[in-house]
Design a protein around this motif. Structure first.
Motif, PDB file in Angstrom:
ATOM      1  N   ALA A  80       0.701  -1.198  -0.186  1.00 19.86           N
ATOM      2  CA  ALA A  80       0.192  -0.014  -0.084  1.00 19.86           C
ATOM      3  C   ALA A  80       1.079   1.091  -0.045  1.00 19.86           C
ATOM      4  N   SER A  81       1.675   1.356   0.993  1.00 21.23           N
ATOM      5  CA  SER A  81       3.028   2.264   0.504  1.00 21.23           C
ATOM      6  C   SER A  81       3.449   2.322  -0.329  1.00 21.23           C
ATOM      7  N   ALA A  82       4.223   1.648  -0.815  1.00 17.83           N
ATOM      8  CA  ALA A  82       4.189   1.625  -2.590  1.00 17.83           C
ATOM      9  C   ALA A  82       3.903   2.419  -3.349  1.00 17.83           C
ATOM     10  N   ILE A  83       2.302   2.085  -3.343  1.00 15.97           N
ATOM     11  CA  ILE A  83       1.458   1.978  -4.366  1.00 15.97           C
ATOM     12  C   ILE A  83       1.102   4.204  -4.322  1.00 15.97           C
ATOM     13  N   LEU A  84       1.379   4.429  -3.294  1.00 10.15           N
ATOM     14  CA  LEU A  84       0.903   5.661  -2.732  1.00 10.15           C
ATOM     15  C   LEU A  84       2.364   6.340  -3.027  1.00 10.15           C
ATOM     16  N   LEU A  85       3.187   6.097  -3.243  1.00 10.14           N
ATOM     17  CA  LEU A  85       4.399   6.366  -3.399  1.00 10.14           C
ATOM     18  C   LEU A  85       4.626   7.089  -4.806  1.00 10.14           C
ATOM     19  N   PHE A  86       4.115   5.961  -5.763  1.00  6.54           N
ATOM     20  CA  PHE A  86       3.420   5.685  -6.459  1.00  6.54           C
ATOM     21  C   PHE A  86       5.171   6.158  -7.181  1.00  6.54           C
ATOM     22  N   ASP A  87       6.344   5.708  -7.108  1.00  8.54           N
ATOM     23  CA  ASP A  87       7.837   5.603  -8.403  1.00  8.54           C
ATOM     24  C   ASP A  87       8.264   4.392  -7.854  1.00  8.54           C
ATOM     25  N   PRO A  88       8.377   3.876  -8.931  1.00  6.07           N
ATOM     26  CA  PRO A  88       8.797   2.715  -9.242  1.00  6.07           C
ATOM     27  C   PRO A  88      10.308   2.527  -8.979  1.00  6.07           C
ATOM     28  N   GLN A  89      11.257   3.547  -9.301  1.00  8.89           N
ATOM     29  CA  GLN A  89      12.440   3.617  -9.291  1.00  8.89           C
ATOM     30  C   GLN A  89      12.508   4.112  -7.583  1.00  8.89           C
ATOM     31  N   LEU A  90      11.613   4.047  -7.100  1.00  2.49           N
ATOM     32  CA  LEU A  90      11.744   4.940  -5.612  1.00  2.49           C
ATOM     33  C   LEU A  90      11.794   3.561  -5.155  1.00  2.49           C
ATOM     34  N   VAL A  91      10.519   3.074  -5.233  1.00  3.98           N
ATOM     35  CA  VAL A  91      10.465   1.498  -4.455  1.00  3.98           C
ATOM     36  C   VAL A  91       9.389   0.937  -4.917  1.00  3.98           C
ATOM     37  N   LYS A  92      10.178  -0.978  -4.896  1.00  6.58           N
ATOM     38  CA  LYS A  92       9.443  -1.738  -5.885  1.00  6.58           C
ATOM     39  C   LYS A  92       8.091  -2.386  -4.919  1.00  6.58           C
ATOM     40  N   ILE A  93       6.763  -2.680  -5.724  1.00  7.53           N
ATOM     41  CA  ILE A  93       6.035  -3.122  -4.851  1.00  7.53           C
ATOM     42  C   ILE A  93       6.847  -4.126  -4.361  1.00  7.53           C
ATOM     43  N   ALA A  94       6.739  -5.383  -3.417  1.00  5.21           N
ATOM     44  CA  ALA A  94       7.311  -6.758  -3.010  1.00  5.21           C
ATOM     45  C   ALA A  94       7.170  -7.562  -4.064  1.00  5.21           C
ATOM     46  N   LEU A  95       5.535  -7.944  -4.234  1.00  2.00           N
ATOM     47  CA  LEU A  95       5.316  -8.668  -4.976  1.00  2.00           C
ATOM     48  C   LEU A  95       5.566  -8.941  -6.771  1.00  2.00           C
ATOM     49  N   PHE A  96       6.374  -7.419  -6.916  1.00  2.00           N
ATOM     50  CA  PHE A  96       6.609  -7.368  -8.073  1.00  2.00           C
ATOM     51  C   PHE A  96       8.013  -7.354  -8.563  1.00  2.00           C
ATOM     52  N   ALA A  97       8.840  -7.278  -7.295  1.00  2.00           N
ATOM     53  CA  ALA A  97      10.592  -6.980  -7.512  1.00  2.00           C
ATOM     54  C   ALA A  97      10.829  -7.882  -7.930  1.00  2.00           C
ATOM     55  N   ASN A  98      11.035  -9.437  -7.379  1.00  2.00           N
ATOM     56  CA  ASN A  98      11.459 -10.189  -8.192  1.00  2.00           C
ATOM     57  C   ASN A  98      10.579 -11.414  -7.467  1.00  2.00           C
ATOM     58  N   ASP A  99      11.134 -12.794  -8.138  1.00  2.00           N
ATOM     59  CA  ASP A  99      10.066 -14.113  -8.083  1.00  2.00           C
ATOM     60  C   ASP A  99      11.103 -14.323  -6.637  1.00  2.00           C
ATOM     61  N   THR A 100      12.245 -14.212  -5.396  1.00  2.00           N
ATOM     62  CA  THR A 100      11.687 -14.637  -4.529  1.00  2.00           C
ATOM     63  C   THR A 100      11.610 -14.698  -3.215  1.00  2.00           C
TER      64      THR A 100
END
Length: 294
Positions: A80-100
């Motif tokens: 939720a906080s990553a979506i509010l920041l709305f900046d994938p270059q700054l912080v990525k959503i955990a599920l989409f950041a990597n497969d781990t």
């Protein structure tokens, strides 16, 4: 290492209360170094097992609902906080950041719910093991809170509300997600319970206080000890959680103290858990049983 030696040298040249304060920061600095040595994957596995075990009985009989409910309980705040920041270059959503994250979460969820035998469930239910798993979860929770405050300062420079709000959401967003999902799920037993918005719990209070303290000590009244402040907050969570688990809940929620002070000073009434919904449910069940007999 040179930085550590310089700090110790400066601490040795001071006396009195100032020297004691420096010693405290140095202890926190050493603890922070120790925490940094713990592999992130270990913390993530512990967090996933803790959340999967915690939500094992939710949405019983509906595996997909349980999977996503438990996922958002564990990763909803960061998402939720990553979506509010709305900046994938700054912080990525955990599920989409990597497969781990997705792989470890899915394996942990499956093993806690559907693994052959009950050995893992029994092991995770042990008080000591559960305390260790919760400690892993608490470390990641505090790191998420503090990182969201940091990102909020970078993204919304000069705004005081945004970093604290993002940090709070990073800590208790999972609880808010679960409340929403269970409210709209007619088959959930928790659908009649009050939500975090109406009755604040340890999750919301601890997240807000952590974000506020971190923001004040790092950015408003900078101490120069960012990692040490974060470590102090982690220790608070670890001590609170450990004492509560090992004493079977005999140790109360320490965040209630500042909450009671706030309500006393402002005269804003505390939220009370309504029993009306529970009575309505009992009444409906009684009528249903009566009709069935007829």
């Amino acid at each position: 290492r040179n930085e550590d030696e310089e700090r110790r040298a400066n601490a040795n040249t001071m006396g009195g209360w100032e020297h004691m304060g420096k010693d405290a920061w140095m202890i926190l600095h050493d603890v922070a170094n120790g925490l940094d040595k713990i592999p992130f994957s270990w913390l993530l596995v512990g967090h996933c097992l803790y959340v999967a075990q915690l939500k094992r009985h939710a949405c019983k009989g509906r595996w997909l609902a349980n999977y996503w409910l438990a996922f958002f309980a564990g990763f909803g705040g960061g998402t939720a906080s990553a979506i509010l920041l709305f900046d994938p270059q700054l912080v990525k959503i955990a599920l989409f950041a990597n497969d781990t994250t997705a792989v470890l979460w899915t394996l942990s969820w499956y093993l806690c719910n559907y693994s052959p035998g009950t050995l893992l469930q029994y092991t995770c239910d042990l008080r000591v093991v559960g305390t260790i798993l919760q400690a892993c979860s608490d470390v990641l929770k505090v790191q998420t809170i503090c990182s969201r405050v940091d990102y909020g300062v970078v993204k919304y420079t000069g705004v005081h509300v945004a970093p604290v709000l993002l940090g709070t959401l990073g800590g208790c967003g999972g609880k808010l997600f679960c409340d929403f999902i269970q409210k709209i799920d007619p088959g959930s037993k928790a659908s009649t319970l009050p939500t975090e918005f109406s009755v604040q719990t340890y999750s919301g209070r601890s997240s807000f206080l952590s974000a506020l303290v971190y923001y004040l000590l790092v950015y408003v009244y900078p101490t120069g000890y960012r990692r040490e402040v974060q470590t102090a907050i982690i220790l608070f969570f670890l001590i609170q959680g450990t004492l509560e688990n090992l004493t079977g809940g005999a140790i109360g929620d320490s965040t209630k103290v500042p909450a009671k002070i706030f309500h006393w000073v402002t005269q804003i009434p505390e939220g009370k858990e309504s029993t009306a919904s529970g009575k309505d449910t009992k009444s409906r069940n009684k009528k249903a049983r009566k009709k069935k007999r007829e």
